[in-house]
Design a protein around this motif. Structure first.
Motif, PDB file in Angstrom:
ATOM      1  N   ASN A 296      -7.573  -1.803   0.521  1.00  0.00           N
ATOM      2  CA  ASN A 296      -7.742  -0.370   0.253  1.00  0.00           C
ATOM      3  C   ASN A 296      -8.853   0.213   1.119  1.00  0.00           C
ATOM      4  OD1 ASN A 296      -5.846  -0.601  -1.773  1.00  0.00           O
ATOM      5  ND2 ASN A 296      -7.376  -0.952  -3.367  1.00  0.00           N
ATOM      6  N   LEU A 297      -9.955  -0.512   1.148  1.00  0.00           N
ATOM      7  CA  LEU A 297     -11.116  -0.061   1.902  1.00  0.00           C
ATOM      8  C   LEU A 297     -10.792   0.053   3.387  1.00  0.00           C
ATOM      9  CD1 LEU A 297     -13.924   0.636   0.810  1.00  0.00           C
ATOM     10  CD2 LEU A 297     -14.685  -1.638   1.521  1.00  0.00           C
ATOM     11  N   LEU A 298     -10.081  -0.942   3.914  1.00  0.00           N
ATOM     12  CA  LEU A 298      -9.736  -0.945   5.333  1.00  0.00           C
ATOM     13  C   LEU A 298      -8.830   0.228   5.690  1.00  0.00           C
ATOM     14  CD1 LEU A 298      -9.844  -2.333   8.075  1.00  0.00           C
ATOM     15  CD2 LEU A 298      -7.862  -3.704   7.395  1.00  0.00           C
ATOM     16  N   VAL A 299      -7.796   0.461   4.887  1.00  0.00           N
ATOM     17  CA  VAL A 299      -6.879   1.578   5.156  1.00  0.00           C
ATOM     18  C   VAL A 299      -7.625   2.911   5.090  1.00  0.00           C
ATOM     19  CG1 VAL A 299      -4.844   2.803   4.335  1.00  0.00           C
ATOM     20  CG2 VAL A 299      -4.854   0.309   4.354  1.00  0.00           C
ATOM     21  N   ALA A 300      -8.476   3.073   4.080  1.00  0.00           N
ATOM     22  CA  ALA A 300      -9.235   4.321   3.949  1.00  0.00           C
ATOM     23  C   ALA A 300     -10.165   4.532   5.141  1.00  0.00           C
ATOM     24  CB  ALA A 300     -10.044   4.295   2.652  1.00  0.00           C
ATOM     25  N   PHE A 301     -10.838   3.463   5.598  1.00  0.00           N
ATOM     26  CA  PHE A 301     -11.714   3.558   6.766  1.00  0.00           C
ATOM     27  C   PHE A 301     -10.925   3.947   8.011  1.00  0.00           C
ATOM     28  CE2 PHE A 301     -15.060   0.335   5.062  1.00  0.00           C
ATOM     29  CZ  PHE A 301     -15.667   1.351   4.353  1.00  0.00           C
TER      30      PHE A 301
ATOM     31  N   TYR B 270       0.805  -1.213   0.000  1.00  0.00           N
ATOM     32  CA  TYR B 270       0.000   0.000   0.000  1.00  0.00           C
ATOM     33  C   TYR B 270       0.845   1.273   0.000  1.00  0.00           C
ATOM     34  CZ  TYR B 270      -3.419  -3.417   1.684  1.00  0.00           C
ATOM     35  OH  TYR B 270      -4.213  -4.515   1.825  1.00  0.00           O
ATOM     36  N   LEU B 271       2.141   1.163   0.360  1.00  0.00           N
ATOM     37  CA  LEU B 271       2.982   2.347   0.526  1.00  0.00           C
ATOM     38  C   LEU B 271       3.134   3.188  -0.744  1.00  0.00           C
ATOM     39  CD1 LEU B 271       5.792   0.941   2.869  1.00  0.00           C
ATOM     40  CD2 LEU B 271       3.786   2.317   3.477  1.00  0.00           C
ATOM     41  N   PRO B 272       3.309   2.575  -1.944  1.00  0.00           N
ATOM     42  CA  PRO B 272       3.466   3.404  -3.145  1.00  0.00           C
ATOM     43  C   PRO B 272       2.269   4.300  -3.450  1.00  0.00           C
ATOM     44  CG  PRO B 272       4.216   1.162  -3.548  1.00  0.00           C
ATOM     45  CD  PRO B 272       3.503   1.153  -2.242  1.00  0.00           C
ATOM     46  N   THR B 273       1.107   3.930  -2.927  1.00  0.00           N
ATOM     47  CA  THR B 273      -0.104   4.716  -3.216  1.00  0.00           C
ATOM     48  C   THR B 273      -0.620   5.432  -1.971  1.00  0.00           C
ATOM     49  OG1 THR B 273      -1.450   2.729  -2.860  1.00  0.00           O
ATOM     50  CG2 THR B 273      -0.823   3.237  -5.123  1.00  0.00           C
ATOM     51  N   TRP B 274       0.312   5.808  -1.084  1.00  0.00           N
ATOM     52  CA  TRP B 274      -0.096   6.415   0.185  1.00  0.00           C
ATOM     53  C   TRP B 274      -0.903   7.696  -0.028  1.00  0.00           C
ATOM     54  CZ3 TRP B 274       1.164  11.378   1.319  1.00  0.00           C
ATOM     55  CH2 TRP B 274       2.195  11.959   0.576  1.00  0.00           C
ATOM     56  N   TRP B 275      -0.568   8.451  -1.079  1.00  0.00           N
ATOM     57  CA  TRP B 275      -1.273   9.716  -1.310  1.00  0.00           C
ATOM     58  C   TRP B 275      -2.735   9.486  -1.644  1.00  0.00           C
ATOM     59  CZ3 TRP B 275      -3.522  10.773  -6.029  1.00  0.00           C
ATOM     60  CH2 TRP B 275      -3.154   9.949  -7.097  1.00  0.00           C
ATOM     61  N   LEU B 276      -3.034   8.328  -2.276  1.00  0.00           N
ATOM     62  CA  LEU B 276      -4.423   8.002  -2.567  1.00  0.00           C
ATOM     63  C   LEU B 276      -5.198   7.747  -1.279  1.00  0.00           C
ATOM     64  CD1 LEU B 276      -4.032   5.600  -5.636  1.00  0.00           C
ATOM     65  CD2 LEU B 276      -4.913   7.936  -5.637  1.00  0.00           C
TER      66      LEU B 276
END
Length: 291
Positions: free
Chosen positions: A178-183, A57-63
């Motif tokens: 993705n969903l979990l990190v965003a939540f 997930y690190l490369p897309t941290w800005w997302l």
């Protein structure tokens, strides 16, 4: 089909909960914060994201950072829009937001602009204009300018979130992760904001948040299940979900909450349904009218 129906019901139920929040003394900001705690728990239990793959997930941290800010912000805006502009217009504005990622698909991601998409996008903007048109109850519900700003916020906010999720999917990471990190990010920001402002918690806000989180996650879960069940016909799910929410939201708003819809607003709802139909079923429609 049952998955799609449940997802539609849950989506409209979220709008109903936001509509009655003030009368039930539910603080929307508290409810949104608690909503993400419930969503995190349900995401881990039902979707079982691969937590060991966190490095991917690190490369897309800005997302994730952008989603973490936008998810709670747009939820709060949606709550205010439902409260002031009504369920009918707010749900329609949310569903019309799908045309922003569609526009981005050929403007950013290089997809081909077809005749159906061009007509659909044109109809969508006409529909949005009609929905934002000042109706009879404009002054009573908080003013035209304020309501229009909220509806535009719903439209733009959900559209940008969808584009960000498309970017995340393009990065190749799992949707559940993705969903979990965003939540998690959304929960941290909302709780940080509430503690900073010294919000006084109450049982109504917590219970409302747990209910909101359950409905919000069920909407996502059964939407995913519907796509899995109709994997060979995703357009049925896309069109069915958006048209279903607009139609059911209109019925609930008009019948349960006596929301007043002007003739132009009603035309906007019809145009929204037509726009979605053009997007997903243009070849069949073109053959039908011999275009």
């Amino acid at each position: 089909m049952i998955y799609l129906i449940i997802s539609i019901l849950c989506s409209v139920a979220v709008s109903v909960l936001l509509k009655i929040a003030r009368s039930k003394k539910i603080d929307i900001e508290q409810a949104v914060a608690v909503n993400y705690l419930m969503a995190i728990a349900l995401c881990v239990y039902f979707l079982r994201p691969d937590l060991a793959a966190w490095k991917s997930y690190l490369p897309t941290w800005w997302l994730f950072a952008a989603l973490g800010v936008l998810l709670p912000a747009v939820f709060v805006v949606m709550g205010r829009a439902v409260e002031r502009a009504g369920i009918v217009k707010s749900d329609a504005a949310q569903r019309l937001s799908l045309f922003l990622p569609i526009a981005a698909s050929f403007a950013i991601f290089g997809e081909k602009l077809t005749q159906g998409r061009l007509i659909g996008i044109a109809l969508a903007f006409c529909a949005l204009f009609c929905l934002l048109w000042k109706g009879e109850g404009g002054k009573k519900s908080g003013g035209f300018a304020g309501n229009a700003a909220l509806l535009l916020g719903v439209w733009a906010g959900y559209g940008v979130i969808d584009i960000l999720f498309k970017q995340v999917a393009a990065a190749g990471t799992a949707f559940s992760g993705n969903l979990l990190v965003a939540f998690c990010l959304a929960a941290l920001l909302m709780f940080g904001y509430l503690f900073y402002k010294g919000s006084k918690w109450n049982a109504a806000g917590i219970i409302g948040g747990l209910t909101l989180g359950s409905l919000n996650f069920a909407n996502i879960l059964f939407y995913i299940r519907a796509h899995q069940a109709y994997s060979s016909n995703p357009t049925l799910v896309f069109a069915g979900m958006n048209i279903g929410v607009i139609v059911l939201g209109t019925l609930v708003g008009a019948l349960a909450f006596k929301e007043k819809i002007s003739t132009i607003n009603a035309a906007g709802i019809v145009l929204a349904v037509c726009a979605i139909a053009c997007l997903f079923y243009w070849p069949q429609l073109a053959r039908l009218v011999n275009i």
